[in-house]
Design an enzyme around this catalytic site. Sequence first.
Site, PDB file in Angstrom:
ATOM      1  N   ARG A 283       0.916  -1.093   0.093  1.00 30.11           N
ATOM      2  CA  ARG A 283       0.075  -0.032   0.153  1.00 30.11           C
ATOM      3  C   ARG A 283       1.031   1.218  -0.140  1.00 30.11           C
ATOM      4  O   ARG A 283       1.536   1.576   0.918  1.00 30.11           O
ATOM      5  CB  ARG A 283      -1.041  -0.055   1.346  1.00 30.11           C
ATOM      6  CG  ARG A 283      -1.846   1.331   1.287  1.00 30.11           C
ATOM      7  CD  ARG A 283      -2.157   1.319   2.710  1.00 30.11           C
ATOM      8  NE  ARG A 283      -3.134   2.556   3.074  1.00 30.11           N
ATOM      9  CZ  ARG A 283      -2.572   3.587   3.565  1.00 30.11           C
ATOM     10  NH1 ARG A 283      -1.470   3.741   3.724  1.00 30.11           N
ATOM     11  NH2 ARG A 283      -3.391   4.583   3.801  1.00 30.11           N
ATOM     12  N   ASP A 285       1.749   4.655   0.504  1.00 25.52           N
ATOM     13  CA  ASP A 285       1.033   5.644   1.246  1.00 25.52           C
ATOM     14  C   ASP A 285       1.360   6.780   0.558  1.00 25.52           C
ATOM     15  O   ASP A 285       2.498   7.210   0.307  1.00 25.52           O
ATOM     16  CB  ASP A 285       1.704   5.639   2.474  1.00 25.52           C
ATOM     17  CG  ASP A 285       0.962   6.452   3.564  1.00 25.52           C
ATOM     18  OD1 ASP A 285      -0.301   6.374   3.938  1.00 25.52           O
ATOM     19  OD2 ASP A 285       1.736   7.509   4.107  1.00 25.52           O
ATOM     20  N   GLU A 327      -2.435   4.642  -2.662  1.00 23.07           N
ATOM     21  CA  GLU A 327      -3.289   5.340  -1.825  1.00 23.07           C
ATOM     22  C   GLU A 327      -3.186   6.965  -2.115  1.00 23.07           C
ATOM     23  O   GLU A 327      -1.994   7.375  -1.728  1.00 23.07           O
ATOM     24  CB  GLU A 327      -2.938   5.359  -0.153  1.00 23.07           C
ATOM     25  CG  GLU A 327      -3.742   5.700   0.785  1.00 23.07           C
ATOM     26  CD  GLU A 327      -3.358   6.872   1.727  1.00 23.07           C
ATOM     27  OE1 GLU A 327      -4.288   7.511   2.317  1.00 23.07           O
ATOM     28  OE2 GLU A 327      -2.606   7.386   1.412  1.00 23.07           O
ATOM     29  N   ASP A 397      -8.316   6.041   8.500  1.00 23.17           N
ATOM     30  CA  ASP A 397      -8.115   7.264   8.264  1.00 23.17           C
ATOM     31  C   ASP A 397      -9.616   7.762   8.316  1.00 23.17           C
ATOM     32  O   ASP A 397     -10.772   7.329   8.291  1.00 23.17           O
ATOM     33  CB  ASP A 397      -7.615   7.817   7.044  1.00 23.17           C
ATOM     34  CG  ASP A 397      -6.201   7.729   7.114  1.00 23.17           C
ATOM     35  OD1 ASP A 397      -5.747   7.730   7.964  1.00 23.17           O
ATOM     36  OD2 ASP A 397      -5.671   7.356   5.971  1.00 23.17           O
TER      37      ASP A 397
HETATM   38  C1  OTU Z   1      -1.979   8.637   4.815  1.00 19.69           C
HETATM   39  O1  OTU Z   1      -3.084   9.280   4.910  1.00 19.69           O
HETATM   40  C2  OTU Z   1      -2.377   7.405   5.917  1.00 19.69           C
HETATM   41  O2  OTU Z   1      -3.365   6.621   5.597  1.00 19.69           O
HETATM   42  C3  OTU Z   1      -2.479   8.001   7.332  1.00 19.69           C
HETATM   43  O3  OTU Z   1      -2.749   7.265   8.424  1.00 19.69           O
HETATM   44  C4  OTU Z   1      -1.072   8.843   7.772  1.00 19.69           C
HETATM   45  O4  OTU Z   1      -1.121   9.544   8.751  1.00 19.69           O
HETATM   46  C5  OTU Z   1      -0.764   9.624   6.728  1.00 19.69           C
HETATM   47  O5  OTU Z   1      -0.919   9.238   5.493  1.00 19.69           O
HETATM   48  C6  OTU Z   1       0.657  10.017   6.843  1.00 19.69           C
HETATM   49  O6  OTU Z   1       1.440   8.829   6.441  1.00 19.69           O
HETATM   50  O7  OTU Z   1      -3.022  12.225   2.840  1.00 19.69           O
HETATM   51  O8  OTU Z   1      -3.084  10.631   0.770  1.00 19.69           O
HETATM   52  O9  OTU Z   1      -6.332  11.740   7.724  1.00 19.69           O
HETATM   53  O10 OTU Z   1      -6.419  10.663   4.711  1.00 19.69           O
HETATM   54  O11 OTU Z   1      -3.126  11.832   5.875  1.00 19.69           O
HETATM   55  C7  OTU Z   1      -2.289  10.441   1.959  1.00 19.69           C
HETATM   56  C8  OTU Z   1      -5.777  12.101   6.484  1.00 19.69           C
HETATM   57  C9  OTU Z   1      -2.990  11.013   3.028  1.00 19.69           C
HETATM   58  C10 OTU Z   1      -5.336  10.889   5.641  1.00 19.69           C
HETATM   59  C11 OTU Z   1      -4.105  11.408   5.097  1.00 19.69           C
HETATM   60  C12 OTU Z   1      -3.630  10.306   4.190  1.00 19.69           C
END
Ligand code: OTU
Length: 679
Positions: A283, A285, A327, A397
């Site tokens: 995944r 991120d 993501e 999230d």
């Molecule tokens: C991602 O999230 C992760 O899923 C979050 O859990 C982390 O906090 C973040 O990255 C940092 O690693 O913007 O497209 O709550 O939707 O932070 C990436 C806001 C992101 C999340 C957002 C998201």
Amino acid sequence: MSPHAIFDRLLQSLVAQLPSDQHVLITLRFQKQAPVLIDKLRTLYGNKFDNEAGFIDWLEKMLRVTGRLIVDRPLALRALDVQRSGSREWFSSQDTLGYCAYVDRFAGDLRGVTARIPHLKKLGVTYLHLLPFLKARQGDNDGGFAVADFDAIEPKLGTMEDLQELTAQLRSSGISLCSDFILNHVADDHPWASAAKRGDPVYRDYFYHYPDRTQPEIFEASLGQVFPQVAPGNFSFVPEMRQWVWTTFYPYQWDLNYTNPAVFADMATALLQLANRGVEVFRLDSTAFLWKREASNCMNQPEAHWILQALRCIVDIAAPGVLLKAEAIVPTAELPAYLGSQDHTVKECHLAYHSSLMAASWVALAEQDTDLLRAVIQATPVLPEQASWLTYVRCHDDIGWNVLRPEASSGTQDVQQRLSYVSRFFAGEEASFARGASFQASDPDAVHGTVGMASALAGLVSASTSLEQEYALRRILLLYGLTLCFGGMPLIYMGDEFAQLNDDDYRLQAGHEYDSRWLHRPLWNTELEMTAHDVSTIAGTMFRSLSHLLQQRRSLPQLAAHQSRRLLTGVPPEVLAFARGADDEALLYMANFSDQTITLDLVSCVTQAGLKTEHCLWRNQLDQSVHGDTLNLLPWSQVWLARATDTLHKKTQDIDTQTLSPDNAGKPEQCSTTNGVIA
Ligand code: OTU
């Protein structure tokens, strides 16, 4: 140097260390990937070297490392690579199912996860996403999203041997392990960041750093904010360096500088190392944030896509059985690019979260109107070959409503008002059934995201009668039904299978209290699990009903990701309806997103969808009821209809005559379906 000579040199560095029986296979893979790989990396990094020779030297070095990782790749994983490469069936068929959980909350540690395999098998899970389990920053670490070492496990969760053991056990149970690969940033105590703090110039260049606020201010003018209340701004002052470092998320998450080729090479190596441990899905991120550009929001930049495409080439050379999942929480129009091009000349990720479909399905519950959801579906293009959506109801999230702005502004309503209403609705204001909470917003007028478990958002906390409870369960099932029928890889979020509620105690836990996403990250609840077989309980009803939907999906090939989808537009606004699969075998998903019973004229729906109407009997796959001219959809209910011609000809006696009766339209309770709630 001629392109031919470059190719030969690079191929040599890749295969030099390989045993001879692997040469042909790897040469073939390299031949396929090399043009795109070299082109993308030259565009990204060509100008970082004094001359072309310097660039080729760097590429050679990287491919030598890749070659070593191919040598290290365990036999069982190499066999998977061969079996899977070139086929998408293994992740796009109707029997793939995901499950997502935090290791500690789900099972204590990695070894504990093994004990949960029977539960996953009961649900039919084929893909397990364990939220970050790599060694995380000491202290606060955003639930593991601040990684201190890509090649070590968080000590509280186990060891690298435990991970390898778990991946092997899961694999033998038909479950692929998915790991987060946090490629946008590292923790401020990752060795690269520590070296940068000590003043090492090599590692300083792994990050974006500025001596004063001049450049940050220029960027800030067009940047958004992810955690505006607890981590405002996108830059943090690091006293040891006396520099401002780019930190999109928390100040302790330092964005990596992908204009530096060394960052790309090191991250590609880190990914392949983990793949060799048995991780089958990554995944990726925060993929939208990988490249920064002045006067932009620094999201979805073309270079971010080229980085992902180059990474995909490397994966396709060294570990083609591995999937990349993007993501990118971005508006619908920005999503398809993460899956590559329609004509499959460009390959990027295999999967991408369909975040606007998820958010719009919740909007439909709040508005009792599917207008926005339909707009999102209409804006969703046909999947490219070899790619699939990741469909989901909830994740760890918040639900961000802002991704819906383009579709939400198409109507007559003011977007801000519309989405703010939805946000307040799910926070339990606006006389709503929902009991979630608001997530941070950048200013008091902006639209807040929403946090909360699906069951709380769907009305289970506020329900005071058994009918209200049933409605809440139906709403959860309605959304899960959509994720199962839409076409993609659906994901169950831990706890939803038991309709588990919010964890209000998060406020008591140090390091969690300021981040309300912990409201929906509860601990595995053994009591709920124990009652899962007992349909007199809510957990039991939910478990059985969801299991029923899952079981039905597995038997319906029309629901495989690559089957066609046609939206039915001639239905009332409360109803979402689409057809899946070829005409003769079409499956109709029809769902009532309102608290009223809706009577549908099935014949006109079917005609409008361009489907043949001669055998006008439809069997609801969820309860086997058969329907003719009309269909009554109970409040918050769904049907999955397939043609019932064989029933008509062969098993006439079996058909419920009430259901078939032409005058049943006025008596919904006689002919309505049970919406898959089968208490
Ligand atoms: C991602 O999230 C992760 O899923 C979050 O859990 C982390 O906090 C973040 O990255 C940092 O690693 O913007 O497209 O709550 O939707 O932070 C990436 C806001 C992101 C999340 C957002 C998201």
